[in-house]
Design a protein around this motif. Structure first.
Motif, mmCIF file in Angstrom:
data_model
loop_
_atom_site.group_PDB
_atom_site.id
_atom_site.type_symbol
_atom_site.label_atom_id
_atom_site.label_comp_id
_atom_site.label_asym_id
_atom_site.label_seq_id
_atom_site.Cartn_x
_atom_site.Cartn_y
_atom_site.Cartn_z
ATOM 1 N N HIS A 1 0.818 -1.124 -0.216
ATOM 2 C CA HIS A 1 0.161 -0.273 0.014
ATOM 3 C C HIS A 1 0.755 1.343 0.147
ATOM 4 O O HIS A 1 1.179 2.570 -0.768
ATOM 5 N N THR A 2 1.851 1.182 0.396
ATOM 6 C CA THR A 2 2.972 2.118 -0.046
ATOM 7 C C THR A 2 3.500 2.600 -0.789
ATOM 8 O O THR A 2 3.534 4.348 -1.520
ATOM 9 N N ARG A 3 3.474 1.640 -2.127
ATOM 10 C CA ARG A 3 3.981 1.809 -3.194
ATOM 11 C C ARG A 3 2.356 2.927 -3.912
ATOM 12 O O ARG A 3 2.709 3.337 -4.675
ATOM 13 N N ARG A 4 1.410 2.458 -3.513
ATOM 14 C CA ARG A 4 0.102 2.633 -3.488
ATOM 15 C C ARG A 4 0.101 4.352 -3.492
ATOM 16 O O ARG A 4 -0.752 4.918 -4.845
ATOM 17 N N MET A 5 -0.090 4.639 -2.624
ATOM 18 C CA MET A 5 -0.174 5.976 -1.742
ATOM 19 C C MET A 5 1.000 6.407 -2.851
ATOM 20 O O MET A 5 0.475 7.712 -2.746
ATOM 21 N N SER B 1 -4.592 6.088 2.979
ATOM 22 C CA SER B 1 -5.805 4.201 2.691
ATOM 23 C C SER B 1 -5.323 2.972 2.079
ATOM 24 O O SER B 1 -3.840 2.853 1.460
ATOM 25 N N ILE B 2 -6.117 2.524 2.003
ATOM 26 C CA ILE B 2 -5.663 0.753 1.062
ATOM 27 C C ILE B 2 -6.756 1.182 0.041
ATOM 28 O O ILE B 2 -7.254 -0.330 -0.687
ATOM 29 N N MET B 3 -7.517 2.220 -0.176
ATOM 30 C CA MET B 3 -8.372 2.270 -1.368
ATOM 31 C C MET B 3 -8.285 2.539 -2.590
ATOM 32 O O MET B 3 -6.465 3.243 -2.810
ATOM 33 N N PRO B 4 -8.702 1.895 -3.425
ATOM 34 C CA PRO B 4 -8.247 2.271 -5.004
ATOM 35 C C PRO B 4 -8.607 3.659 -5.507
ATOM 36 O O PRO B 4 -8.968 3.597 -5.906
ATOM 37 N N ALA B 5 -7.312 3.630 -5.573
ATOM 38 C CA ALA B 5 -7.187 5.594 -6.116
ATOM 39 C C ALA B 5 -8.034 5.728 -7.854
ATOM 40 O O ALA B 5 -8.223 7.037 -7.506
ATOM 41 N N ASP B 6 -8.866 4.417 -8.977
ATOM 42 C CA ASP B 6 -8.600 5.220 -9.390
ATOM 43 C C ASP B 6 -10.058 5.159 -9.948
ATOM 44 O O ASP B 6 -10.633 5.807 -10.594
ATOM 45 N N ILE B 7 -10.966 4.896 -8.641
ATOM 46 C CA ILE B 7 -12.307 5.489 -8.145
ATOM 47 C C ILE B 7 -13.323 7.149 -7.930
ATOM 48 O O ILE B 7 -14.114 6.560 -8.259
ATOM 49 N N PHE B 8 -11.635 7.222 -7.669
ATOM 50 C CA PHE B 8 -12.024 8.704 -7.099
ATOM 51 C C PHE B 8 -11.938 9.543 -8.024
ATOM 52 O O PHE B 8 -11.256 9.620 -8.947
#
Length: 292
Positions: free
Chosen positions: A24-28, A136-143
Motif C-alpha cells: 500500500h505504500t507503493r500505491r500511496m 488508505s488502502i482504497m483504490p485510487a482509480d475510482i476517485f
C-alpha cells in the motif's frame, strides 16, 4: 478543501517493510501522497522506494516532520503502534489493522482524549482526499476531486458508492472509513462536524451498518447542527437477528439496531436514506439539484 488528509499531509508508514505496508505504500506514493518516512524496528537506516526507514516513530518525526501516520502492523502490536505515534506528536493516526483486541482499544480511546489527536480506525480502509493525499488502502482509480464527502463504516460499500458518484460526475472532497469495530477512534459525528466546517464539501454521504446506535446519534446531530445535505445508506436489511455480519460491530440485537429502524430514524430527521447502495448517487445528485 479536504478533511484529515490534504496537500499538507506528511505521511509516516508504520510497518512499511511488511507485506501489506509495502504494497500500500507503493500505491500511496503512486497517487501522489508525500510519504516522508517509514518505521520498522530493527530496519532503521534502510530505505523503501526512496522513503527513509527508522527504528522509532519519534526519530522519524524529528527528522522528517511527519504529521500523519498509517499503521500496518499485526493486531497484537497495533495498540502499541498507536501509542507510539501519539507520543511522538502525530496529529492524525489511521490504523488499518483488523482484529485489534477490544480491551486494547478501550485503553487507547482513553489515552487519545489526553493527547488531543485524531485516530481513524482500527479495521478501516483509511482516508482519501482525491488529488491531495491518500492515507488508505482504497483504490485510487475510482476517485475524482469534487464536493461530496463520504464517511463510512464499510470499506467495500465505500468503494462501490464512490465509484458510482464518480461515474455520474460527482467528485469527492474526502472519503473517511471510520471502521467497523465496536470501539473505534472517531465516530460519525466527529467526521460530520469536520465536513460541515469544510466550505468545499457540498453534500455528505453517510454509510452505516446494523448494530449499535451510532447512526441514530448521527441523525440527531445532522438534524440539529448541519446545513450541508446528507444522504445515507444502512447496510444489512436482510441480516438475521443475533448474527454478526462481517464487522465485529455489525450485530443485530433487534429493536433500533436493525437497518430498517436506522433508516426510519434517518428519514424522520429529514435525511435522504437509500434502500440500496445503487440509489445513493442519484439521491446525492437530487440533493445538489443536478441531473444524475
Amino acid at each position: 478543501m479536504a478533511i484529515l488528509a490534504d496537500q499538507n499531509t506528511r505521511l509516516l508508514v508504520q510497518g512499511i517493510t511488511g507485506r501489506e505496508g509495502a504494497f500500500h505504500t507503493r500505491r500511496m506514493l503512486g497517487s501522489g501522497t508525500r510519504v516522508v518516512a517509514g518505521v520498522t524496528p530493527g530496519k532503521g537506516g534502510q530505505s523503501f522506494e526512496g522513503v527513509p526507514v527508522f527504528d522509532t516513530v519519534s526519530r522519524a518525526v524529528r527528522e522528517t516532520g511527519a504529521n500523519t501516520s498509517i499503521i500496518f502492523v499485526p493486531a497484537p502490536f497495533a495498540a502499541d503502534a498507536i501509542y507510539e505515534a501519539l507520543d511522538a506528536g502525530i496529529e492524525a493516526v489511521c490504523c488499518i489493522t483488523e482484529g485489534v483486541p477490544v480491551h486494547d482499544m478501550m485503553k487507547v480511546t482513553d489515552y487519545l482524549k489526553l493527547r488531543g489527536a485524531t485516530l481513524i480506525g482500527p479495521n478501516c480502509p483509511g482516508i482519501f482526499s482525491p488529488g491531495k493525499a491518500n492515507v488508505s488502502i482504497m483504490p485510487a482509480d475510482i476517485f475524482s476531486p469534487g464536493g461530496v464527502g463520504v464517511v463510512s463504516r464499510s470499506g467495500t460499500l465505500t468503494y462501490q458508492i464512490v465509484n458510482e458518484l464518480t461515474q455520474i460526475g460527482l467528485g469527492q472532497s474526502t472519503a473517511v472509513g471510520i471502521g467497523g469495530d465496536p470501539i473505534i477512534g472517531t465516530d460519525f459525528i466527529e467526521v460530520l462536524r469536520k465536513f460541515e466546517a469544510d466550505p468545499e464539501t457540498e453534500c455528505v454521504v453517510m454509510i452505516g451498518e446494523i448494530g449499535g446506535n451510532a447512526e441514530q446519534r448521527a441523525a440527531e446531530y445532522i438534524s440539529s447542527e448541519m446545513e450541508t445535505p446528507v444522504v445515507a445508506y444502512i447496510a444489512g436489511f436482510t441480516a438475521p437477528e443475533g448474527k454478526t455480519m462481517g464487522h465485529a460491530g455489525a450485530i443485530v440485537s433487534g429493536g433500533e439496531t436493525t437497518a430498517q429502524a436506522k433508516s426510519e430514524a434517518l428519514r424522520r430527521a429529514g435525511i435522504r436514506a437509500a434502500e440500496n447502495p445503487s440509489e445513493v448517487a442519484r439521491l446525492v445528485a437530487e440533493a445538489l439539484g443536478r441531473e444524475p
